[in-house]
Design an enzyme around this catalytic site. Structure first.
Site, short mmCIF file in Angstrom:
data_model
loop_
_atom_site.label_atom_id
_atom_site.label_comp_id
_atom_site.label_asym_id
_atom_site.label_seq_id
_atom_site.Cartn_x
_atom_site.Cartn_y
_atom_site.Cartn_z
N GLY A 147 -0.28 4.43 -4.98
CA GLY A 147 1.25 4.35 -4.79
C GLY A 147 1.83 3.17 -5.32
O GLY A 147 2.59 3.27 -6.00
N CYS A 204 0.94 -1.15 0.01
CA CYS A 204 -0.17 0.02 0.03
C CYS A 204 0.68 1.10 -0.09
O CYS A 204 1.19 1.63 1.02
CB CYS A 204 -0.98 -0.08 1.18
SG CYS A 204 -2.25 1.35 1.25
N GLY A 205 0.83 1.89 -1.18
CA GLY A 205 1.98 3.09 -1.34
C GLY A 205 1.48 4.34 -0.49
O GLY A 205 2.13 5.03 0.16
N HIS A 206 0.20 4.58 -0.60
CA HIS A 206 -0.37 5.59 0.09
C HIS A 206 -0.43 5.59 1.52
O HIS A 206 -0.13 6.44 2.30
CB HIS A 206 -1.79 5.92 -0.57
CG HIS A 206 -3.07 5.43 0.42
ND1 HIS A 206 -3.51 3.97 0.09
CD2 HIS A 206 -3.67 5.68 1.51
CE1 HIS A 206 -4.52 3.86 0.89
NE2 HIS A 206 -4.45 4.69 1.93
N ASP A 208 -9.77 3.61 -5.34
CA ASP A 208 -8.56 4.20 -4.87
C ASP A 208 -8.92 5.55 -5.18
O ASP A 208 -8.66 5.98 -6.36
CB ASP A 208 -7.20 3.62 -5.27
CG ASP A 208 -5.98 4.13 -4.22
OD1 ASP A 208 -6.12 5.41 -3.95
OD2 ASP A 208 -5.20 3.44 -4.19
#
Length: 344
Positions: free
Chosen positions: A270, A103-105, A265
């Protein structure tokens, strides 16, 4: 289940992230020697990332993500011990359907939280490095600071690699040519206009339906398999994108990422941006020093770039902004007939 759970809430480019420090909240420890093992424990025997088995920890997830305390677009993470002393902490990412390996965010939000909470020291002016163990490996968040406040966060992901190109997939919108890439999780990319769709808020119902159809169609495709095993395999998200005019610094795209079972999203995604970078680099559209300007359906942006090439793939960096939205103390009345909640 514990009677009260405190959270710190953030958003990154519009996508929520609810932070739960399991140790501070007195939640039972999750068995496992690594974050990946703890993620498998949270999912439970016979479960999957989007269909975990019920348990104490998963009841907490359900309580925090479902209505009336959350909503179908909620995202969050349980902060757990790191794999070793090389990272500041670990995290188990969760959403309305279960757990994810990347999970980038969320990594950006956790970087901001680590600095805001004092868990990681940071200068008033300059950068702070936050190292986080996630189920797919060790990632980094460089927290940018100026004048005593956080101005942005750069997410450094595990290596990204492509695994299949131009895979034909039949949908109710027509045939799609899908590219598959891995960057901590597996993403399928498709040009929205090839399905007669635009990346707009008005088109979201159709975009979600197309994403769900593509994800289901690729369930057994070998390109979705990761050598790390079942936890990292299978399509997690479908990226429906459209081209925008290039900037002086490189490509410019807008996307909607449909993940898990139809979740959207709000950010440009991300870890999904990492896969877009790998695909663009393979196509020769992203050279050394170029940036991808990546927009979401709400107009928020990430900028992404390739940091280095490794034998395992391209190490990418994605920069965005994360902001605290509040702190909460959630509880569940034992007499509440709705229990951990519901989803519409």
């Amino acid at each position: 289940m514990t009677s009260t759970v405190r959270t710190e809430d953030y958003h990154t480019a519009g996508e929520p992230f609810r932070v739960v420090d399991t140790l501070a909240e007195g939640l039972p420890p999750v068995p496992g020697d690594t974050v990946a093992e703890r993620c498998a424990t949270a999912i439970g025997p016979g479960g999957s990332g989007t269909a975990p088995r019920r348990g104490v920890l998963d009841d907490v997830r359900r309580m925090l993500v479902q209505e009336p305390r959350g909503h179908a677009g909620m995202y969050g993470g349980f902060v757990v011990p790191a794999d070793d002393d090389g990272a500041h902490f670990g995290v188990l990412f969760w959403h309305k359907d279960g757990y994810s390996t990347a999970c980038g965010h969320g990594t950006m939000a956790l970087g901001a939280w680590a600095v805001d909470s004092g868990r990681v020291a940071a200068p008033d002016d300059g950068d702070a490095q936050v190292r986080i163990d996630v189920p797919s490996g060790r990632v980094g968040a460089t927290v940018h600071r100026a004048g005593g406040r956080t101005t942005g966060v750069t997410f450094r992901n595990v290596p990204a690699r492509t695994s299949a190109r131009k895979v034909p997939v039949a949908t109710t919108f027509g045939m799609a040519e899908v590219d598959i890439a891995h960057a901590g999780a597996c993403y399928a990319s498709v040009r929205a206009r090839d399905l007669g769709l635009d990346v707009t808020g008005a088109a979201l119902p159709a975009l979600v339906r197309a994403g769900q159809e593509i994800r289901a169609a690729l369930a057994t495709h070998p390109g979705t398999w990761h050598p790390g095993g079942p936890l990292l395999s299978g399509v997690y998200g479908v990226i429906l994108y459209e081209e925008l005019p290039d900037t002086p610094f490189g490509p410019h795209q807008r996307n909607v990422t449909v993940f898990a079972d139809g979740q959207v999203d709000r950010s440009p995604c991300g870890s999904g941006t990492s896969t877009r970078l790998a695909l663009l680099a393979e196509d020769g559209r992203l050279g050394a020093g170029d940036d991808l300007l990546h927009e979401s359906v709400i107009g928020s942006v990430f900028t992404g770039r390739v940091a280095e090439a490794t034998p395992d793939g391209l190490v990418t960096e994605v920069t965005g902004a994360a902001y605290r939205t509040g702190g909460h103390s959630f509880s569940m009345d034992p007499y509440d007939a709705l229990g951990t909640g519901f989803l519409l």
